[in-house]
Design a protein around this motif. Structure first.
Motif, PDB file in Angstrom:
ATOM      1  N   ALA A   1      42.866  39.383  42.272  1.00 53.63           N
ATOM      2  CA  ALA A   1      41.801  40.010  43.075  1.00 53.63           C
ATOM      3  C   ALA A   1      41.725  41.514  42.853  1.00 53.63           C
ATOM      4  N   ARG A   2      42.684  42.063  42.113  1.00 54.56           N
ATOM      5  CA  ARG A   2      42.674  43.505  41.845  1.00 54.56           C
ATOM      6  C   ARG A   2      42.289  43.815  40.405  1.00 54.56           C
ATOM      7  N   GLU A   3      41.884  42.802  39.671  1.00 54.31           N
ATOM      8  CA  GLU A   3      41.460  43.040  38.294  1.00 54.31           C
ATOM      9  C   GLU A   3      40.066  43.667  38.275  1.00 54.31           C
ATOM     10  N   PRO A   4      39.717  44.337  37.180  1.00 54.45           N
ATOM     11  CA  PRO A   4      38.381  44.948  37.096  1.00 54.45           C
ATOM     12  C   PRO A   4      37.289  43.910  37.352  1.00 54.45           C
ATOM     13  N   GLY A   5      36.384  44.237  38.224  1.00 49.20           N
ATOM     14  CA  GLY A   5      35.275  43.335  38.524  1.00 49.20           C
ATOM     15  C   GLY A   5      35.596  42.293  39.577  1.00 49.20           C
ATOM     16  N   ALA A   6      36.868  42.141  39.928  1.00 51.43           N
ATOM     17  CA  ALA A   6      37.238  41.156  40.945  1.00 51.43           C
ATOM     18  C   ALA A   6      37.344  41.838  42.309  1.00 51.43           C
ATOM     19  N   SER A   7      37.566  41.030  43.327  1.00 53.07           N
ATOM     20  CA  SER A   7      37.691  41.557  44.687  1.00 53.07           C
ATOM     21  C   SER A   7      38.157  40.415  45.577  1.00 53.07           C
ATOM     22  N   ASP A   8      38.162  40.672  46.877  1.00 49.20           N
ATOM     23  CA  ASP A   8      38.523  39.610  47.810  1.00 49.20           C
ATOM     24  C   ASP A   8      37.600  38.395  47.673  1.00 49.20           C
ATOM     25  N   ASP A   9      36.356  38.641  47.239  1.00 52.87           N
ATOM     26  CA  ASP A   9      35.433  37.513  47.054  1.00 52.87           C
ATOM     27  C   ASP A   9      35.969  36.516  46.024  1.00 52.87           C
ATOM     28  N   ALA A  10      36.595  37.043  44.985  1.00 52.59           N
ATOM     29  CA  ALA A  10      37.172  36.161  43.966  1.00 52.59           C
ATOM     30  C   ALA A  10      38.298  35.320  44.569  1.00 52.59           C
ATOM     31  N   LEU A  11      39.078  35.960  45.430  1.00 49.34           N
ATOM     32  CA  LEU A  11      40.157  35.230  46.109  1.00 49.34           C
ATOM     33  C   LEU A  11      39.593  34.127  46.996  1.00 49.34           C
ATOM     34  N   ILE A  12      38.580  34.478  47.769  1.00 47.69           N
ATOM     35  CA  ILE A  12      37.997  33.496  48.685  1.00 47.69           C
ATOM     36  C   ILE A  12      37.411  32.318  47.902  1.00 47.69           C
ATOM     37  N   ALA A  13      36.765  32.623  46.786  1.00 46.36           N
ATOM     38  CA  ALA A  13      36.205  31.541  45.954  1.00 46.36           C
ATOM     39  C   ALA A  13      37.320  30.673  45.378  1.00 46.36           C
ATOM     40  N   ASP A  14      38.391  31.315  44.950  1.00 40.44           N
ATOM     41  CA  ASP A  14      39.490  30.545  44.358  1.00 40.44           C
ATOM     42  C   ASP A  14      40.183  29.659  45.399  1.00 40.44           C
ATOM     43  N   MET A  15      40.281  30.187  46.620  1.00 43.42           N
ATOM     44  CA  MET A  15      40.898  29.405  47.701  1.00 43.42           C
ATOM     45  C   MET A  15      40.132  28.102  47.950  1.00 43.42           C
ATOM     46  N   ARG A  16      38.814  28.159  47.704  1.00 44.89           N
ATOM     47  CA  ARG A  16      37.968  26.985  47.989  1.00 44.89           C
ATOM     48  C   ARG A  16      37.958  25.986  46.837  1.00 44.89           C
ATOM     49  N   ALA A  17      38.493  26.380  45.707  1.00 50.65           N
ATOM     50  CA  ALA A  17      38.460  25.498  44.532  1.00 50.65           C
ATOM     51  C   ALA A  17      39.263  24.226  44.792  1.00 50.65           C
ATOM     52  N   GLU A  18      38.823  23.155  44.187  1.00 56.13           N
ATOM     53  CA  GLU A  18      39.556  21.892  44.276  1.00 56.13           C
ATOM     54  C   GLU A  18      40.866  22.002  43.512  1.00 56.13           C
TER      55      GLU A  18
END
Lengths: 236, 236
Positions: free
Chosen positions: A33-50
């Protein structure tokens, strides 16, 4: 193999216990979530992944095709695989036991400012927080720190009594660091009662393995996190 | 070899998670504070005894000359040694991860009636408890139970998706049992949203391995413990 660590991008939080082990162990990882272009949104999306083994909450580590959640569980894995824990079964269980006791105190430290609801603002539970923080300062800090003092009094330098630090030493360092930040007045009063705990804190702070991390600018400051500096919650 | 389990004599508490694993696993143990002539005083005296690895709090298990504290840590040991967890590393870490998530919810359930201080009476923190219990009922019960529902939706019958139960199935059973006891109105409203969780609860309740324990009279009732029946803290 580079591990993927997933945690909120802007707070040390529980993720910091994992970061310290990865950094001190020289284990390659990406903080997603701290990579360039990423953010907490990326984390939230990943949490929802199957996935077969979904985590309940961050932090979680993607390692060796496993997704591992729960801070103490991640550390159990890292400790065993990367030599950050004792080799013996008894030693590994002991380190895990201490880590879980640290986790309990971390939860209680958090609840000093959010005793009613994690999803409400601190400002909406200030009265309750004042009561909880008083109990934490007067009863819980001495209970936990005297326990770790007792453990350390029976060892040479590190909690697990080997020649080298284990991951739980790093965790106790961060816990004490958080207490010094959030409760400076109270710690000023009681720190001298726990000389071995404070010496361990200083010893980890000086570990050569951690200096690159400490000087990198990557270590996030405390802030709106588990350990918060609300002056009204602190007292000598 | 008979293990020694140390816990408070008159409450299920966190000790019950260990008891269920020992009982279902057919593992011989003595409950030291419940032996004839013993009591909580014996536990308190034993806690103060000098030992290499002192526990912070009960329950703890004396097994194979080790003293093991922290509920999830005791279960990690029992699961691995007595086949109450998967054989694979990934499976064992997954079960441990779920157990730690259950432990988090257990702490939150406790804090509904003691949000300010564990050492103060409930009667002295009823206002705070009402607020915390509301947040627990409305936000936390759905968050945790929907998580376990999601996990179970991807498995055949048990949380770890093997042919046999593991210790974390027993723990989820006891957690749900406690919620049904402490929050009967709220569970009456939401239980139907979590059919897999409720089916697991029923499946463990019917386990042949546990029937001798359930009918023995040794299983302690809920009471002044983690799960308490304060009507004013429950609501649909």
């Amino acid at each position: 193999m580079t591990y993927d660590l997933w945690y909120w991008e802007s707070i040390p939080g529980r993720g910091e216990f994992v970061r310290l082990a990865l950094e001190a162990g020289g284990i390659p990882y990406r903080e997603r979530a701290r990579e360039p272009g990423a953010s907490d949104d990326a984390l939230i999306a990943d949490m929802r992944a199957e996935r077969a083994h979904p985590p309940f909450a961050p932090p979680y580590l993607v390692a060796d095709e496993m997704t591992l959640g729960q801070t103490a569980n991640i550390l159990l894995f890292l400790g065993e695989k990367h030599g950050l824990a004792p080799d013996s079964l008894e030693g590994r269980l002991w380190v895990n036991q201490l880590q879980l006791t640290i986790a309990d105190m971390v939860t209680e430290a958090h609840d000093t400012h959010h005793p009613v609801s994690s999803s409400d603002y601190y400002e909406d539970q200030k009265g309750e927080a004042a009561r909880r923080a008083r109990s934490f300062r007067e009863e819980r800090i001495p209970k936990f720190l005297s326990y770790f003092e007792r453990v350390l009094a029976g060892t040479s330098a590190w909690l697990a009594d080997g020649e080298r630090w284990t991951y739980v030493d790093l965790s106790l360092f961060h816990l004490v660091d958080g207490l010094l930040y959030a409760f400076p007045k109270r710690m000023g009063t009681v720190a001298s009662h726990y000389p071995n705990v404070m010496a361990l804190h200083a010893r980890v702070a000086a570990l050569p393995e951690l200096q690159p991390y400490f000087s990198s600018g990557r270590r996030l400051p405390f802030g709106e996190c588990i350990f918060r500096q609300y002056r009204e919650l602190d007292a000598p």
